[in-house]
Design an enzyme around this catalytic site. Structure first.
Site, PDB file in Angstrom:
ATOM      1  N   GLY A   1       0.876  -1.158   0.000  1.00 53.43           N
ATOM      2  CA  GLY A   1       0.000   0.000   0.000  1.00 53.43           C
ATOM      3  C   GLY A   1       0.915   1.209   0.000  1.00 53.43           C
ATOM      4  O   GLY A   1       2.130   1.080  -0.158  1.00 53.43           O
TER       5      GLY A   1
ATOM      6  N   ASP B   1       1.227  -2.675  -9.027  1.00 50.43           N
ATOM      7  CA  ASP B   1       0.995  -1.513  -8.172  1.00 50.43           C
ATOM      8  C   ASP B   1       1.662  -0.265  -8.735  1.00 50.43           C
ATOM      9  O   ASP B   1       1.477   0.835  -8.188  1.00 50.43           O
ATOM     10  CB  ASP B   1       1.481  -1.778  -6.740  1.00 50.43           C
ATOM     11  N   ASN B   2       2.429  -0.413  -9.827  1.00 51.83           N
ATOM     12  CA  ASN B   2       3.055   0.732 -10.481  1.00 51.83           C
ATOM     13  C   ASN B   2       2.422   1.054 -11.824  1.00 51.83           C
ATOM     14  O   ASN B   2       2.968   1.850 -12.596  1.00 51.83           O
ATOM     15  CB  ASN B   2       4.551   0.478 -10.696  1.00 51.83           C
TER      16      ASN B   2
ATOM     17  N   ASP C   1       6.234   6.764 -10.386  1.00 48.28           N
ATOM     18  CA  ASP C   1       6.987   6.077  -9.338  1.00 48.28           C
ATOM     19  C   ASP C   1       8.303   5.525  -9.881  1.00 48.28           C
ATOM     20  O   ASP C   1       8.479   4.319 -10.025  1.00 48.28           O
ATOM     21  CB  ASP C   1       6.152   4.968  -8.697  1.00 48.28           C
TER      22      ASP C   1
END
Length: 467
Positions: free
Chosen positions: A102, A266-267, A276
């Protein structure tokens, strides 16, 4: 630095609050011992109505001290989110599922409307520990922050959809890291993104089998980020949007010669912007096996494997959406990725060549010929596009591998001429790792930020010439 555009109106938003639980955790930012402003992106700020003192009345004028108050101490922006929110998500990391991640060193700090009427998130990196920090300190090294500014500026100039670095502040703490000399200096970064909703955000809801929250998130993304009114199959509509956007992002990575390094789910966000930046690199030559991350031992995210990695990631979005949709229509949309990537790859290649499209088949043939010649010749990528911009190739032994490209270019016309002074430079503006390290060495050894700011100015100048 380039001149700022006409300032937009300041229009704060709080759309993310409509999602409510279980999408985020409210928290407090870290308190830093120092606040030294190292980079302020007035060009990007003007597009969301944040301007220097003395500017337009319907904008939000900020002095340097007020800028630090909002973007280093994180006093809420007027009318926007009242408290930082650490976003919840899961993700595949190097294709292994991890439910224990997260926002671990960042948060969503504010939302605004930009000059194109898009909802934008202001997110942070290095702003302190969150419930998802695990064993991390929630901090960002100054080197990591400076590298992210350089990456986002270069990608923006090269027409790659990317987050934009808004602010970089040195924070006065000493950090210990295993991948750079320590102790090292610390910083906090603020970036602008169309969205911080990731594929991993959907994966978390699927993992928890929360269909109600999944419907809510799909509706949020379609209506507030993609400007679509959901029809009878919103999950299918969402996958269709994301497949197209992610295929375009992958194509533009390749045309830019860029290697992200960590293309985990998650990227990858649902608006198709790269963000990121950790171990990124620009490939010197067209080498499919070139990797950016020293820990990518299998080359999973190597330069030439990025399109496949992006395709795999959108497959995981479809898997997550099985919570609320049947598989066959999801699979049907996923199968369009290769075709959409091929079309976007030709478009991206022609854009960087500075020529106007002709017809899809011819454009793809030209793009394929350029790729093959770059791979065969190992000519530096930036050198090739610098010399070939406008559709003209030099003569000489160095260019024999490009004879098929030369023949195909004869049917194309320039989309832009070479009148900008940039095209008279002795060499192209590049961003190879050796130069990045030289820029950092000036900061680390002498606290000399001149090469850093000079490079940002040079990148923006190149962007003007390319545009």
């Amino acid at each position: 630095m380039a001149e700022n555009p006409q300032p937009a109106r300041y229009r704060p938003r709080t759309d993310i609050l409509a999602l409510g639980e279980p999408f985020y955790d409210a928290l407090a930012p870290a308190a830093f011992p120092e606040h030294i402003l190292r980079f302020r992106n007035d060009r990007a700020a003007a597009e969301i109505g944040i301007v220097p003192v003395g500017s337009a009345a319907d904008s939000l004028p900020l002095s340097d001290e007020a800028w630090l108050d909002h973007f280093a101490r994180f006093t809420p922006l007027p009318g926007s989110i009242p408290q930082p929110l650490a976003l919840r998500y899961h993700g595949h990391q190097f294709q292994s599922y991890n439910p224990d991640i997260g926002d671990g060193r960042g948060f969503l700090y504010a939302q605004v409307t930009d000059h194109r009427d898009r909802l934008l998130d202001l997110g942070t990196k290095g702003s302190g520990q969150t419930p998802y920090s695990r064993f991390g300190d929630g901090r960002l090294t100054l080197k990591g922050g400076a590298r992210e500014v350089l990456a986002t500026e270069m990608l923006e100039a090269l027409n790659v959809p990317t987050s934009r670095s808004l602010s970089l502040t040195e924070t006065g703490e000493e950090l210990v890291r295993g991948d750079e000399p320590s102790p090292t200096r610390s910083a906090v970064l603020v970036r602008l993104n169309h969205s911080h909703v990731r594929i991993g955000t959907f994966q978390r809801l699927a993992y928890e089998r929360d269909a109600d929250a999944m419907y809510r998130l799909v509706n949020y993304v379609l209506t507030r980020l993609h400007g679509r009114t959901p029809g009878g199959a919103p999950a299918i509509e969402l996958v269709d949007e994301v497949v197209g956007r992610v295929a375009t992002l992958a194509a533009r990575f390749m045309a830019a010669g860029f290697v992200h390094g960590v293309l985990n789910t998650d990227n990858i966000n649902v608006t198709g912007e790269s963000f990121d930046y950790g171990p990124w690199r620009f490939a010197p030559t067209w080498n499919a096996g070139f990797t950016a991350a020293y820990f990518d031992h299998q080359g999973l995210y190597a330069f030439g494997r990025q399109p496949d990695a992006m395709h795999w990631n959108v497959m995981q979005l479809a898997v997550a959406l099985r919570t609320i949709a049947d598989a066959p229509p999801l699979i049907e949309v996923l199968e369009t990725f290769p075709e959409r990537y091929a079309a976007a790859a030709a478009e991206a290649m022609l854009w960087r060549l500075g020529i106007a499209p002709r017809d899809p088949a011819a454009d793809r043939a030209l793009a394929d010929a350029v790729t093959a010649a770059l791979a065969a010749s190992q000519m530096p990528i930036d050198h090739f596009f610098f010399e070939a911009f406008g559709g003209w190739l030099p003569e000489g032994d160095d260019w024999t591998a490009f004879e098929s490209v030369r023949a195909l270019l004869s049917d194309y016309r320039p989309r832009s001429d070479r009148s900008h002074p940039y095209w008279s430079d002795a060499a192209p503006c590049s961003m190879l790792i050796s130069e990045v390290e030289q820029i950092w060495a000036a900061i680390a050894e002498r606290d000399d930020w001149t090469p850093f700011h000079d490079k940002v100015a040079a990148i923006r100048r190149m962007g003007q010439a390319l545009a």
